[in-house]
Design an enzyme around this catalytic site. Structure first.
Site, mmCIF file in Angstrom:
data_model
loop_
_atom_site.group_PDB
_atom_site.id
_atom_site.type_symbol
_atom_site.label_atom_id
_atom_site.label_comp_id
_atom_site.label_asym_id
_atom_site.label_seq_id
_atom_site.Cartn_x
_atom_site.Cartn_y
_atom_site.Cartn_z
ATOM 1 N N GLU A 16 -39.362 4.769 -23.256
ATOM 2 C CA GLU A 16 -39.728 3.355 -23.240
ATOM 3 C C GLU A 16 -41.230 3.174 -23.450
ATOM 4 O O GLU A 16 -41.664 2.222 -24.112
ATOM 5 C CB GLU A 16 -39.282 2.723 -21.924
ATOM 6 C CG GLU A 16 -37.770 2.666 -21.794
ATOM 7 C CD GLU A 16 -37.280 2.278 -20.424
ATOM 8 O OE1 GLU A 16 -36.067 2.329 -20.205
ATOM 9 O OE2 GLU A 16 -38.120 1.929 -19.557
ATOM 10 N N CYS A 118 -36.373 -2.670 -18.951
ATOM 11 C CA CYS A 118 -35.539 -1.903 -18.027
ATOM 12 C C CYS A 118 -35.915 -2.240 -16.580
ATOM 13 O O CYS A 118 -35.998 -3.405 -16.211
ATOM 14 C CB CYS A 118 -35.680 -0.422 -18.358
ATOM 15 S SG CYS A 118 -34.351 0.623 -17.754
ATOM 16 N N HIS A 137 -32.510 -3.318 -16.241
ATOM 17 C CA HIS A 137 -31.489 -2.296 -16.138
ATOM 18 C C HIS A 137 -30.460 -2.751 -15.096
ATOM 19 O O HIS A 137 -30.831 -3.333 -14.060
ATOM 20 C CB HIS A 137 -32.108 -0.965 -15.719
ATOM 21 C CG HIS A 137 -31.165 0.184 -15.815
ATOM 22 N ND1 HIS A 137 -30.266 0.480 -14.813
ATOM 23 C CD2 HIS A 137 -30.960 1.107 -16.793
ATOM 24 C CE1 HIS A 137 -29.540 1.529 -15.161
ATOM 25 N NE2 HIS A 137 -29.938 1.933 -16.360
#
Length: 207
Positions: A16, A118, A137
């Site tokens: 990421e 996330c 997430h």
């Protein structure tokens, strides 16, 4: 030149971080990575500044700087990017400096973008951002207070502040959305063009 500040800490998810950094640079965006210390880094000496960030899969990344809030504000950068990885996200969410930084970007009178990917969206909770559409997430979905409008979709761009983008599962749609918000659709298409993706891959937010 458009500038982005990308935060990193021990436990940050390396894909990421690196996909976001790399792809923003391809768009001509000047990126700076800033380390958020938890206490002592598990790698090397605390006298090293910045220390190597030990990411979630033990990849070690040397940040450009250690976070200095006086040099990290919305007067110096157009975007603040907060990657996921639970260990790093927890460190950032607990950091008073990061919380204050997020609020300063959110409340800036000119357009500033806050990108959270996330588990990085946890910072929206501890920074006490007002209610707005958000995603994350799935493992942290239950942590969001009721005033957030949680969306189970890959990319959410909030109407509450121009360009507040968060992502739940995949890094490329996240960063392509950031490029479009910062530089326009033409630049996003220019960056996406030479990159190879499987047929049907979503490469951005459907503005």
């Amino acid at each position: 030149m458009v500038k982005a500040l990308i935060l990193i800490a021990d436990g940050t998810e390396e894909m990421e971080f690196t996909i976001t950094y790399d792809t923003l640079v391809r768009a001509g965006i000047e990126c700076t990575s800033a380390f958020i210390p938890r206490s002592l880094s598990p790698y090397g000496s605390s006298d090293t500044s910045p220390p190597l960030a030990v990411c979630s899969r033990q990849v070690k990344i040397l940040p450009d700087v250690t976070l200095n809030p006086l040099h990290a504000g919305p007067e110096k950068y157009d975007a603040l990017i907060i990657p996921g990885g639970m260990g790093g996200a927890v460190t950032m969410a607990r950091s008073t400096e990061v919380q204050n930084l997020v609020r300063s970007y959110y409340n800036h009178p000119e357009k500033r973008i806050i990108g959270m990917i996330c588990a990085g969206s946890k910072v929206a909770i501890t920074a006490k951002l007002p209610g707005q559409p958000i995603t994350s997430h799935p493992s942290v979905q239950s942590e969001f207070p009721d005033h957030f409008d949680y969306k189970e979709q890959n990319v959410v761009v909030s109407d509450a502040v121009p360009g507040k983008a968060t992502l739940v599962r995949t890094a490329f749609p996240f960063v392509f959305t950031l490029i479009e918000l910062l530089c326009g659709k033409g630049k996003r298409d220019e960056v996406v063009g030479p990159m190879s993706f499987p047929s049907g891959t979503v490469t951005g937010y459907p503005f």
